[in-house]
Design a protein around this motif. Structure first.
Motif, PDB file in Angstrom:
ATOM      1  N   ILE A 266      20.889  22.927 -25.995  1.00  0.00           N
ATOM      2  CA  ILE A 266      19.937  22.098 -25.270  1.00  0.00           C
ATOM      3  C   ILE A 266      18.565  22.746 -25.401  1.00  0.00           C
ATOM      4  CG2 ILE A 266      19.329  21.107 -23.035  1.00  0.00           C
ATOM      5  CD1 ILE A 266      22.868  22.345 -23.630  1.00  0.00           C
ATOM      6  N   TYR A 267      17.555  21.934 -25.682  1.00  0.00           N
ATOM      7  CA  TYR A 267      16.204  22.432 -25.898  1.00  0.00           C
ATOM      8  C   TYR A 267      15.286  21.857 -24.818  1.00  0.00           C
ATOM      9  CZ  TYR A 267      18.330  23.396 -30.415  1.00  0.00           C
ATOM     10  OH  TYR A 267      19.177  23.835 -31.404  1.00  0.00           O
ATOM     11  N   VAL A 268      14.645  22.750 -24.069  1.00  0.00           N
ATOM     12  CA  VAL A 268      13.760  22.345 -22.976  1.00  0.00           C
ATOM     13  C   VAL A 268      12.375  22.918 -23.249  1.00  0.00           C
ATOM     14  CG1 VAL A 268      13.391  22.315 -20.487  1.00  0.00           C
ATOM     15  CG2 VAL A 268      15.731  22.471 -21.401  1.00  0.00           C
ATOM     16  N   VAL A 281      16.020  27.561 -25.305  1.00  0.00           N
ATOM     17  CA  VAL A 281      17.255  27.097 -25.921  1.00  0.00           C
ATOM     18  C   VAL A 281      18.413  27.498 -25.018  1.00  0.00           C
ATOM     19  CG1 VAL A 281      18.711  27.106 -27.974  1.00  0.00           C
ATOM     20  CG2 VAL A 281      16.227  27.420 -28.187  1.00  0.00           C
ATOM     21  N   ILE A 282      19.174  26.506 -24.585  1.00  0.00           N
ATOM     22  CA  ILE A 282      20.284  26.738 -23.664  1.00  0.00           C
ATOM     23  C   ILE A 282      21.608  26.578 -24.404  1.00  0.00           C
ATOM     24  CG2 ILE A 282      21.462  25.887 -21.583  1.00  0.00           C
ATOM     25  CD1 ILE A 282      18.694  24.945 -20.614  1.00  0.00           C
ATOM     26  N   ASP A 283      22.486  27.556 -24.252  1.00  0.00           N
ATOM     27  CA  ASP A 283      23.853  27.460 -24.760  1.00  0.00           C
ATOM     28  C   ASP A 283      24.642  26.601 -23.779  1.00  0.00           C
ATOM     29  OD1 ASP A 283      26.585  27.848 -25.301  1.00  0.00           O
ATOM     30  OD2 ASP A 283      26.225  29.843 -26.131  1.00  0.00           O
ATOM     31  N   GLY A 284      25.084  25.415 -24.227  1.00  0.00           N
ATOM     32  CA  GLY A 284      25.783  24.500 -23.340  1.00  0.00           C
ATOM     33  C   GLY A 284      27.154  24.979 -22.910  1.00  0.00           C
ATOM     34  N   ARG A 285      27.727  25.933 -23.627  1.00  0.00           N
ATOM     35  CA  ARG A 285      29.023  26.479 -23.232  1.00  0.00           C
ATOM     36  C   ARG A 285      28.876  27.412 -22.043  1.00  0.00           C
ATOM     37  NH1 ARG A 285      31.949  31.017 -24.752  1.00  0.00           N
ATOM     38  NH2 ARG A 285      30.237  31.613 -26.153  1.00  0.00           N
ATOM     39  N   LEU A 286      27.783  28.172 -22.049  1.00  0.00           N
ATOM     40  CA  LEU A 286      27.538  29.145 -20.989  1.00  0.00           C
ATOM     41  C   LEU A 286      26.547  28.637 -19.957  1.00  0.00           C
ATOM     42  CD1 LEU A 286      27.109  32.257 -23.327  1.00  0.00           C
ATOM     43  CD2 LEU A 286      29.186  31.555 -22.118  1.00  0.00           C
ATOM     44  N   ASP A 287      25.791  27.581 -20.317  1.00  0.00           N
ATOM     45  CA  ASP A 287      24.695  27.070 -19.486  1.00  0.00           C
ATOM     46  C   ASP A 287      23.727  28.183 -19.113  1.00  0.00           C
ATOM     47  OD1 ASP A 287      25.193  24.403 -19.577  1.00  0.00           O
ATOM     48  OD2 ASP A 287      26.247  24.290 -17.677  1.00  0.00           O
ATOM     49  N   ARG A 288      23.251  28.865 -20.132  1.00  0.00           N
ATOM     50  CA  ARG A 288      22.240  29.889 -19.911  1.00  0.00           C
ATOM     51  C   ARG A 288      21.303  29.933 -21.117  1.00  0.00           C
ATOM     52  NH1 ARG A 288      25.554  35.605 -20.698  1.00  0.00           N
ATOM     53  NH2 ARG A 288      25.492  35.629 -22.988  1.00  0.00           N
ATOM     54  N   ILE A 290      19.478  31.313 -24.184  1.00  0.00           N
ATOM     55  CA  ILE A 290      19.840  32.324 -25.179  1.00  0.00           C
ATOM     56  C   ILE A 290      18.673  32.666 -26.097  1.00  0.00           C
ATOM     57  CG2 ILE A 290      22.307  31.806 -25.178  1.00  0.00           C
ATOM     58  CD1 ILE A 290      21.832  30.111 -27.702  1.00  0.00           C
ATOM     59  N   ARG A 291      17.654  31.778 -26.153  1.00  0.00           N
ATOM     60  CA  ARG A 291      16.495  32.056 -26.988  1.00  0.00           C
ATOM     61  C   ARG A 291      15.285  31.350 -26.414  1.00  0.00           C
ATOM     62  NH1 ARG A 291      17.281  32.419 -33.354  1.00  0.00           N
ATOM     63  NH2 ARG A 291      15.444  33.685 -32.940  1.00  0.00           N
ATOM     64  N   SER A 329      19.206  26.374 -35.072  1.00  0.00           N
ATOM     65  CA  SER A 329      19.976  27.573 -34.721  1.00  0.00           C
ATOM     66  C   SER A 329      19.125  28.833 -34.758  1.00  0.00           C
ATOM     67  CB  SER A 329      21.172  27.728 -35.658  1.00  0.00           C
ATOM     68  OG  SER A 329      22.069  26.647 -35.511  1.00  0.00           O
ATOM     69  N   SER A 330      18.422  29.043 -35.857  1.00  0.00           N
ATOM     70  CA  SER A 330      17.638  30.270 -36.014  1.00  0.00           C
ATOM     71  C   SER A 330      16.248  30.155 -35.421  1.00  0.00           C
ATOM     72  CB  SER A 330      17.516  30.607 -37.506  1.00  0.00           C
ATOM     73  OG  SER A 330      16.723  29.631 -38.181  1.00  0.00           O
ATOM     74  N   LEU A 331      15.788  28.920 -35.164  1.00  0.00           N
ATOM     75  CA  LEU A 331      14.429  28.624 -34.700  1.00  0.00           C
ATOM     76  C   LEU A 331      13.373  29.045 -35.710  1.00  0.00           C
ATOM     77  CD1 LEU A 331      14.498  29.343 -30.860  1.00  0.00           C
ATOM     78  CD2 LEU A 331      14.984  27.233 -32.101  1.00  0.00           C
TER      79      LEU A 331
END
Length: 368
Positions: A266-268, A281-288, A290-291, A329-331
């Protein structure tokens, strides 16, 4: 007017989609056409089945672009201050809300003619539809009171089937067609309401952050609705199975949100008109988070799930507006494309992987 207890079975389900990857694309996105327009483009939608692109320009013009030829094939006069559009790909109908008129124009996508215009309220703006039930949901407001409605338009009869009362300001509308649930944010109450599409009754309303005016990102694979809060420093996440909210701290106000359901990212964005912003950048599996990435003042952001390319346009008063393309992924930025002045409204055709960006004098067509 505005300027979205885990068991073992659920863990196994998450694992099954999490290993999916977007296809590898070694080609760099490129501009393939520039289409002149008479007036600035304010909104764009696409019907991927017919490969037609619909865009608003000027005060009350709706134009139709043939995606095969990149030619404008029709222009229709709309009501006063056309605002948002929705496309039913099953019936080939386009629905356009006219804010000042409080009406919805129903357009035949085959003939490019207005079938009828339906009065839905005093004023109306946001719209969404469920193509499976052929019901269209429109947010309406009153200038004389704090009472509002979500009008339910029957796509078969072109008549209002029900008005769902709201206290406050119904804002964005998101629909999960699999479960027939409708999610409506309320910018006066800072809530999101869950509506049962079978009865069109509100099941519950839950508190989110301040001013949830940004269209949420719906991930039907993970049963999560990500709600960007324009005046809070956290993003709210609604669990669609339990209707419970948890928040992801960002430390900044939010301006846009998008997601790639294939990678579950998810990109906010937190961007301003005059200064550089930040993207989370949010990891939807962890909801945190990551970048993070420093971005320019952006006017639109979207991602192509097939290529995992993230497109971010930059607002500029003068000169060509740059559009940056990043690897999701890498931004890593892989391309900078020069668009027309004041480019903003952008849409993806998922079937052709073409991106359409509207500006002051042109629509730019990008092949991803």
């Amino acid at each position: 007017m505005k300027y979205r207890p885990t068991g073992r079975g659920d863990r196994m389900k998450r694992k099954s989609w999490h290993v999916l990857k977007p296809r590898v694309n070694t080609q760099i996105p490129r501009i393939i056409a520039t289409i002149p327009v008479k007036s600035p483009v304010s909104n764009i939608v696409v019907n991927p089945v017919t490969n037609r692109v619909y865009f608003l320009q000027g005060d009350n013009d709706l134009s139709v672009l043939d995606g095969n030829t990149n030619k404008i094939i029709a222009t229709l006069k709309t009501g006063q201050l056309p605002f948002q559009m929705a496309v039913n790909t099953r019936t080939n109908r386009i629905y356009l809300v006219n804010f000042f008129d409080g009406t919805v124009s129903v357009i035949n996508g085959r003939t490019n003619r207005i079938i009828t215009t339906v009065k839905v309220g005093e004023r109306c703006d946001e719209i969404a539809l469920n193509s499976r039930t052929n019901l269209i949901y429109i947010a309406t407001i009153s200038l004389s009171s704090n009472k509002a409605n979500v009008a339910v338009l029957n796509g078969s009869t072109n008549k209002i089937q029900k008005r769902i009362p709201f206290i406050g300001r119904p804002s964005t509308i998101s629909i999960d067609e699999r479960t027939n649930r409708i999610y409506v944010t309320n910018t006066s109450k800072d809530t999101v309401s869950v509506i049962d599409g079978s009865t069109n009754n509100i099941l519950t309303s839950v508190k989110v952050g301040r001013n949830p005016v940004i269209t949420p990102a719906l991930n039907t694979r993970t049963n999560r609705l990500y709600i960007a809060n324009n005046l809070s420093r956290f993003c709210s996440v609604l669990d669609l199975l339990t209707n419970r909210i948890h928040n992801i701290q960002l430390g900044r106000l939010q301006s846009e949100i998008t997601l790639n359901p294939v990678t579950n990212r998810i990109y906010v964005s937190s961007a301003q008109i005059s200064v550089k912003g930040r993207m989370f950048v949010i990891d939807g599996r962890l909801d945190r988070v990551i970048r993070t990435l420093t971005i320019p003042s952006s006017t639109n952001m979207l991602i192509n799930p097939r290529t995992n390319h993230l497109f971010i346009t930059e607002f500029r008063e003068t000169g060509a507006a740059p559009l940056s393309v990043y690897n999701g992924s890498s931004l890593k930025r892989i391309a900078i494309l020069r668009l027309t002045k004041r480019s903003g409204a952008t849409v993806l055709n998922p079937q052709t992987s073409r991106v359409y960006s509207g500006g002051e004098t042109n629509i730019t067509v990008i092949q991803d």
